[in-house]
Enzyme design. Sequence first.
Site, mmCIF file in Angstrom:
data_model
loop_
_atom_site.group_PDB
_atom_site.id
_atom_site.type_symbol
_atom_site.label_atom_id
_atom_site.label_comp_id
_atom_site.label_asym_id
_atom_site.label_seq_id
_atom_site.Cartn_x
_atom_site.Cartn_y
_atom_site.Cartn_z
ATOM 1 N N GLU A 222 1.019 -10.493 -0.980
ATOM 2 C CA GLU A 222 1.520 -9.167 -0.605
ATOM 3 C C GLU A 222 2.907 -9.296 0.024
ATOM 4 O OE1 GLU A 222 -0.053 -5.023 1.386
ATOM 5 O OE2 GLU A 222 -0.851 -6.905 2.170
ATOM 6 N N ASP B 81 -1.358 -17.666 -6.886
ATOM 7 C CA ASP B 81 -0.696 -16.454 -7.369
ATOM 8 C C ASP B 81 -1.713 -15.527 -8.029
ATOM 9 O OD1 ASP B 81 1.127 -14.576 -8.140
ATOM 10 O OD2 ASP B 81 1.977 -15.749 -9.790
ATOM 11 N N HIS C 190 0.602 -8.528 -4.909
ATOM 12 C CA HIS C 190 -0.349 -7.538 -4.380
ATOM 13 C C HIS C 190 0.445 -6.295 -3.956
ATOM 14 C CE1 HIS C 190 -4.209 -6.380 -2.439
ATOM 15 N NE2 HIS C 190 -3.417 -5.738 -1.587
ATOM 16 N N ASP D 268 0.829 -1.199 0.000
ATOM 17 C CA ASP D 268 0.000 0.000 0.000
ATOM 18 C C ASP D 268 0.865 1.251 0.000
ATOM 19 O OD1 ASP D 268 0.983 -0.097 2.606
ATOM 20 O OD2 ASP D 268 -0.843 -1.039 3.369
#
Length: 570
Positions: free
Chosen positions: A422, A413, A361, A20
């Site tokens: 992530e 995946d 991710h 993020d």
Amino acid sequence: MMAKSMGWVDLVGGYYDAGDNVKFGLPMAFTVTMMSWSIIEYGSQMGSSGELSHAMDAVKWGTDYLMKAHPQPHVLYGEVGDGNTDHYCWQRPEDMTTSRYTYRIDQNNPGSDLAGETAAAMAAASIVFHRSNPAYSKKLLTHAYQVRLASFTILYSILRTNTGANMTVASPWHRSTTDLSGYADELLWAAAWMYKATNNEYYLDYLGKNGDALGGTGWAMTEFGWDVKYAGVQTLVAKFLMGGKAGSNAPVFVKYQEKAEFFMCSCLGKSSQNVQKTPGGLIYKQRWNNLQFVTSASFLLTVYSDYLTSARKNLHCSSGSVAPSELLAFAKSQVDYILGDNPRATSYMVGYGNNYPKQVHHRGSSIVSVKVGPSFVSCRGGYATWFSRKASDPNLLTGAIVGGPDAYDNFADHRDNYEQTEPATYNNAPLLGILARLHGGHGGYNQLLPVEIPVAKPIAVQPQPNPVKETPFEAPIAIEQKTTSSWVANGKTYYRYSAIVTNKSGKIIKNLNISVSKLYGPLWGLTKSPSGSYGFPTWVSSLAAGKSMEFVYIHSASPAEVSISSYTLA
């Protein structure tokens, strides 16, 4: 509880800890602590492979930010951005439209967990820079002292009013709220690192006097990570004890060591309470980002193996005596699993091996670079266009360790499978030390003695053109070599050389073959053929007119002899 800051503050820098665009202070500081610990233990091994300066740069990028986040003695910023709004958007950092509010702790807003970990990070990093940059090291130590002192000032005030001292924020994902830790483990963790950085026995006595009250001697742990530090504290205190530094605190430190050894035995499966493992042999704690616990535990096993070897002791488990080599062998088995020796034959380090995660991710990895696609990516548009895209990431997040497989060695995946795909900085940080240790072999270890970290200092050498093998016509390729750094390890001076290959013709060069002789160390940036010559790296097929490429090598001799064997012009 952290307070939202309404004014402007410069908090440029630091790390996003995962996929993020929020900067969380607690896991970021733990990442810095673990990178620093890796260098403190295995800096010599990093130096011999030419990676020490890179590791130190990575630490400094983090500590530069942590010091900016501590602008006043009793103020520490612990978050930039808001996880709620950030998770609503899928954007590159360059396109962010999400909140960049900052959150801080101070006299009225507690966060002894954040303050303790930040103090530990700065103290550990001060050791890393003690020789190479003493002024920077001293500055770090001053910040560490102030942050730790502030944590006690805040804590005392909060405890008097019984309002609690754990950090709570707008984003609930990265605070130390586990019942087994709270802020107590960070207070001990900070004290241990302050002692290592200063040799001030005040901190040693603090560990002795507060070991029982703060859980250091009581909690028998089977995990170690950014939230729960007890096993790390216990390992450090055991080192102090084995190194003869306990003094009058020895009876208490023995109890710390017993708990450290419980952790080691539980990882090995030789305790009364063992960690869970997958059928393939991987330590398993939880589905969401399990590999963070694997790399952290493997680091403790690695250093403790060397501590025991230095002290000429064995590990004592309920199943019997265990040789130090068994700890290192188990740590290696965990690293081998991560790198592909597992039932799926999948490498969980992005870019390593033939089969690794392709849909990570991670916002920056999954969205095309602004240099390739400069068009603005909107908050929700990123989800529609890039997040849901069933294709490999356009940008390779080289070296990142993702969350990893489930309890049965299964792995999907998919970008939306954030629990497994992530990555996180604190997954990688402990791995720095383990890989350096495994690569360095078995010679010259006494981890109970103070370690002088070798310094990769640049040397003043002017770039000198390297002789080029002449062809019947004027060669259109220039090769220029220079020494970029040097360091001393085990009495030997090593040099890092950079070689720049430039296409001076007006055409494209293909099928390039480079001869490198009198090379006595590793080389990066070229592909070696079976005949012994070198060609373009795997990701390059040609060199355009006027363009250059670089390769580097390390050895303890004068520059290697580099020349052009053959090429074609297109």
